[in-house]
Design an enzyme around this catalytic site. Structure first.
Site, PDB file in Angstrom:
ATOM      1  N   CYS A   4       0.850  -1.193   0.000  1.00 38.35           N
ATOM      2  CA  CYS A   4       0.000   0.000   0.000  1.00 38.35           C
ATOM      3  C   CYS A   4       0.879   1.234   0.000  1.00 38.35           C
ATOM      4  CB  CYS A   4      -0.939   0.018   1.199  1.00 38.35           C
ATOM      5  SG  CYS A   4      -0.164   0.594   2.726  1.00 38.35           S
TER       6      CYS A   4
ATOM      7  N   ASP B 107      14.597  26.764 -31.933  1.00 44.68           N
ATOM      8  CA  ASP B 107      15.806  27.037 -32.706  1.00 44.68           C
ATOM      9  C   ASP B 107      15.431  26.854 -34.180  1.00 44.68           C
ATOM     10  OD1 ASP B 107      18.579  27.368 -33.314  1.00 44.68           O
ATOM     11  OD2 ASP B 107      18.711  25.196 -33.551  1.00 44.68           O
TER      12      ASP B 107
ATOM     13  N   ASP C 262      18.780  21.308 -30.805  1.00 39.43           N
ATOM     14  CA  ASP C 262      19.418  20.038 -31.175  1.00 39.43           C
ATOM     15  C   ASP C 262      20.138  19.375 -30.011  1.00 39.43           C
ATOM     16  OD1 ASP C 262      21.712  21.458 -30.807  1.00 39.43           O
ATOM     17  OD2 ASP C 262      22.316  21.502 -32.903  1.00 39.43           O
TER      18      ASP C 262
ATOM     19  N   ASP D 290      22.583  24.188 -28.263  1.00 38.89           N
ATOM     20  CA  ASP D 290      21.512  24.868 -27.534  1.00 38.89           C
ATOM     21  C   ASP D 290      21.433  24.415 -26.078  1.00 38.89           C
ATOM     22  OD1 ASP D 290      20.459  26.380 -29.761  1.00 38.89           O
ATOM     23  OD2 ASP D 290      19.695  24.498 -30.545  1.00 38.89           O
TER      24      ASP D 290
END
Length: 728
Positions: A3, A417, A616, A620
């Site tokens: 539980c 981008d 990419d 970035d």
């Protein structure tokens, strides 16, 4: 674990170990993910001391064994439930006269009650021993769980019934009625609920099972000039393998001979097969559609893209979004609170309830204990997360953590981008315009000399064009690159520069003769680059990167989801606006240097936007890390899996819209489950305690409470299972 209360006990035990930074326990699939500097043995020992068992998950061997173990446990639960419900039949018949309003006949009581005492003891020993074992473990470790509630309720009912049977004279007239039916029915229904929950829970991890099922069992390896079939585990890096039409590719590698089309939809979500020839990469688990080919293994075992994806999906399924951590905190305090409520209920009924006081007090207290189990609360979040993450994986979307899953649905702004995200990322030279008196071939040759050593997409386009034109070029010396501006160096005694207009103007080079041509190229979505030699303009080279076929459609989908779309690029403004116009983006941030991209994202966040950044995953990276949710565009099989919160295996921006839609559906499902679980407990406990009795004369039967408790978990699991049919 049985539980939500168990979750807190195991997490507390793991987090108490020196060196553990984070420990998250997933109640839905009974796993724990631990981060930090600590040995496997110490972790297992801590779990054992907390009253549970543990072992390290071994991906390659566990799948079949785990399925077999789950099937065996499911069958055992069914047998336990059937036995308890079979005993419930005579127990209910024994209590039937009392249900009709009369006391149980003395003869029936004398002979039937001892027999039922033995039968219900057998029920507790065969069908419900797990409740009592779990409660004892919890008591030893100063915890309280679902097992505590069930075992106290059943034990009290059985002890009371035995006492009534052996010494009825101790009780006031009309109160000596046993609860044999309650013991048998509650045990049978609760165990049946666990079996149904387990069966439904098994379906939630189908996405991972399907991914694991993509791996072939054997591979055809070329050894000593012979093609032989070997188990997948015996394939080594560098070996040459043969794949025939219709076969699955066993490991990651690079084609050395042959040509084929390969279906990579199971990894990328993209339906169209990709053409593969010598030099192209292939991924293990993908399907060879047509030709036969040879390839060299580059990654095997746990290093293959598929194995990394399976591991990532499993980790994400075990992660907890913030909304789930709240439920765990509540569950940790829930069981002790229920025990207190049960005691108060007993005392109130015994002191102020109608005759027979003891019977009413016993029924109400047992009903509170039975109905209040927090199983549904513990399952509410992890079940939905498991299905949601699996659904995303089916669409080529890899979600790294629970918070990303939750945050993606809350995004208000998506920053894109340009190169490789909105566009294909494979630029090509579209125009070479020399100044009068200069040859186009010379302009291209000088540019190729400067760009030959660069890996920038624009540089690759120039070199490819020069190679295609049959040109050879001398090597550049004293080469330097100026980020965001251009490059320069010595080519056959001349100082050559290649870059944007600002780069030229900063060094006193007049661009006016070709400015109108550059603007015309930029208006057509090409990037114009100026070339100068020894301080004088020599020409321009225009490079265009075609827009992806589905970018416009994906951006329109994002807008329909109510999301603001912004393009962020280092390209010149004219080119950026031309690309943006093609795909329907109105907000553009152009000529942004790589190191400034994350500042632009931070500025949007400062103005209250919840920002997703799509790039990419390499250049970035700062902006992806800065954003609330970073989406990395995966390219090929060697995707940047570790670079962002969410990785899109295909290059399509539709993956972003799909991820947001799946996130919203998953969080909506979690909220439905939590609402159902909270409402169930917040309404069920007062009704079980008897708040309706003074007004309506209604008092909940423990058997109905047992059925309701069992069904609440099944309902939560089934609701989470609905996500499997969701289509973004």
């Amino acid at each position: 674990m049985r539980c939500a209360g168990c979750v807190g006990a195991v997490e507390t035990a793991l987090r108490a170990l020196p060196g553990v930074q984070q420990a998250d326990v997933n109640f839905a699939d009974r796993t724990a993910t631990v981060r930090g500097e600590v040995s496997q043995g110490a972790l297992i020992e801590a779990v054992v001391k907390a009253g549970y068992q543990a072992r390290q998950v071994e991906e390659e061997t566990d799948n079949g064994e785990q399925q077999a173990a789950e099937q065996a446990h499911y069958r055992k639960l069914l047998h336990q439930s059937w036995f308890a419900l079979a005993v419930a039949v005579p127990a209910l018949l024994f209590g039937f006269p009392a249900m009709l309003g009369g006391a149980i006949p003395h003869t029936l009581m004398r002979w039937g009650s001892p027999v039922l005492a033995v039968l219900t003891l057998c029920v507790m020993l065969y069908s419900g021993p797990q409740f009592f074992k779990g409660a004892w473990k919890s008591l030893r470790n100063h915890n309280a769980t679902m097992d505590t509630l069930i075992s106290v309720g059943l034990g009290a009912a059985w002890g009371y019934s035995v006492t009534v049977t052996l010494a009825p004279q101790w009780f006031p007239a009309g109160t000596a009625e046993p609860f044999w039916d309650v013991i048998a029915v509650v045990t049978g229904l609760v165990v049946l609920g666990q079996a149904l929950e387990m069966r439904a829970r098994g379906r939630t991890s189908e996405a991972v099972k399907r991914l694991i099922g993509l791996k072939p069992k054997t591979a055809r390896v070329v050894r000593n000039g012979q093609e032989i079939d070997v188990p997948l585990a015996e394939v080594h890096v560098g070996e040459i393998l043969r794949v025939r039409p219709g076969e699955k590719i066993p490991v990651d590698g690079v084609l050395t001979e042959g040509h084929s089309s390969v279906d990579e939809s199971m990894l990328t979500g993209e339906p169209m097969p990709l053409e593969k020839s010598a030099g192209n990469e292939v991924a293990g688990g993908t399907l060879n559609k047509s030709g036969s080919f040879l390839f060299r293994a580059t990654r095997v075992g746990k290093d293959t893209a598929l194995s990394r994806i399976v591991e990532m999906v499993k980790q994400a399924q075990g992660a907890k979004p913030a909304i789930g951590r709240l439920a765990d905190v509540i569950a940790a305090y829930f069981v002790p609170a229920v025990l207190i409520i049960a005691v108060v209920t007993f005392v109130v009924w015994f002191d102020f309830g109608p005759e027979p006081h003891l019977n009413y007090a016993m029924v109400a207290a047992v009903t509170v204990l039975v109905i209040a189990c927090p199983c549904a609360l513990g399952l509410a979040t992890p079940m939905s997360v498991m299905v949601g993450v699996g659904k995303a994986a089916e669409h080529g979307i890899l979600i790294r953590n629970g918070d990303a899953l939750q945050q993606a649905g809350r995004l208000t702004t998506i920053v894109l981008d340009k190169t490789g995200t909105v566009t294909q990322g494979k630029p090509a030279v579209t125009a070479i315009v020399p100044v009068p008196g200069m040859a186009a071939g010379t302009v291209l040759q000088w540019a190729a000399s400067l760009e030959a050593g660069s890996e920038h997409p624009l540089a690759e386009a120039i070199v490819a064009k020069a190679r295609e034109s049959g040109l050879s070029w001398p090597a550049a010396t004293q080469f330097q690159a100026v980020a965001g501006h251009g490059v320069h160096g010595q080519v056959e005694g001349a100082h050559v520069r290649l870059g944007n207009s600002k780069f030229m103007e900063d060094h006193g080079i007049d661009c006016k003769p070709l400015r109108s041509e550059a603007e015309r190229q930029a208006a057509g979505a090409a990037t114009p680059m100026y070339l100068a030699a020894n301080g004088k303009l020599a020409g321009i080279i225009a490079v265009a990167d075609p827009v992806k076929a589905d970018s416009q459609q994906a951006i329109e989908r994002l807008r329909q989801l109510g999301i603001r779309v912004v393009m962020l690029t280092g390209d010149n403004a004219a080119t950026a606006h031309a690309v943006a116009a093609k795909v329907g983006i109105s907000e553009v941030m152009a000529e942004v240097l790589p190191q400034d991209k994350d500042k632009q994202v931070a500025e949007l966040m400062r103005h209250g936007e919840i920002v997703g950044m799509v790039g990419d995953g390499i250049n970035d990276a700062p902006a992806l890390a800065r954003a609330d949710v970073g989406f990395a565009i995966g390219t090929g099989t060697d995707v940047a899996i570790e670079s962002a919160d969410i990785t899109l295996m295909s290059g399509s921006l539709n993956g972003v819209a799909n991820a947001i839609a799946i996130s919203r559906a998953t969080v909506r499902n979690i909220k439905q489950n939590l609402f159902g679980a909270f409402i169930y407990n917040s309404l069920g406990i007062p009704v079980a305690a008897g708040v309706l009795y003074p007004v309506f004369g209604l008092l909940l039967n423990p058997m109905i409470a047992g059925a309701a408790m069992a069904m609440s978990s099944v309902t939560v699991v089934s609701n989470a299972g609905r996500l499997r049919w969701f289509k973004p």
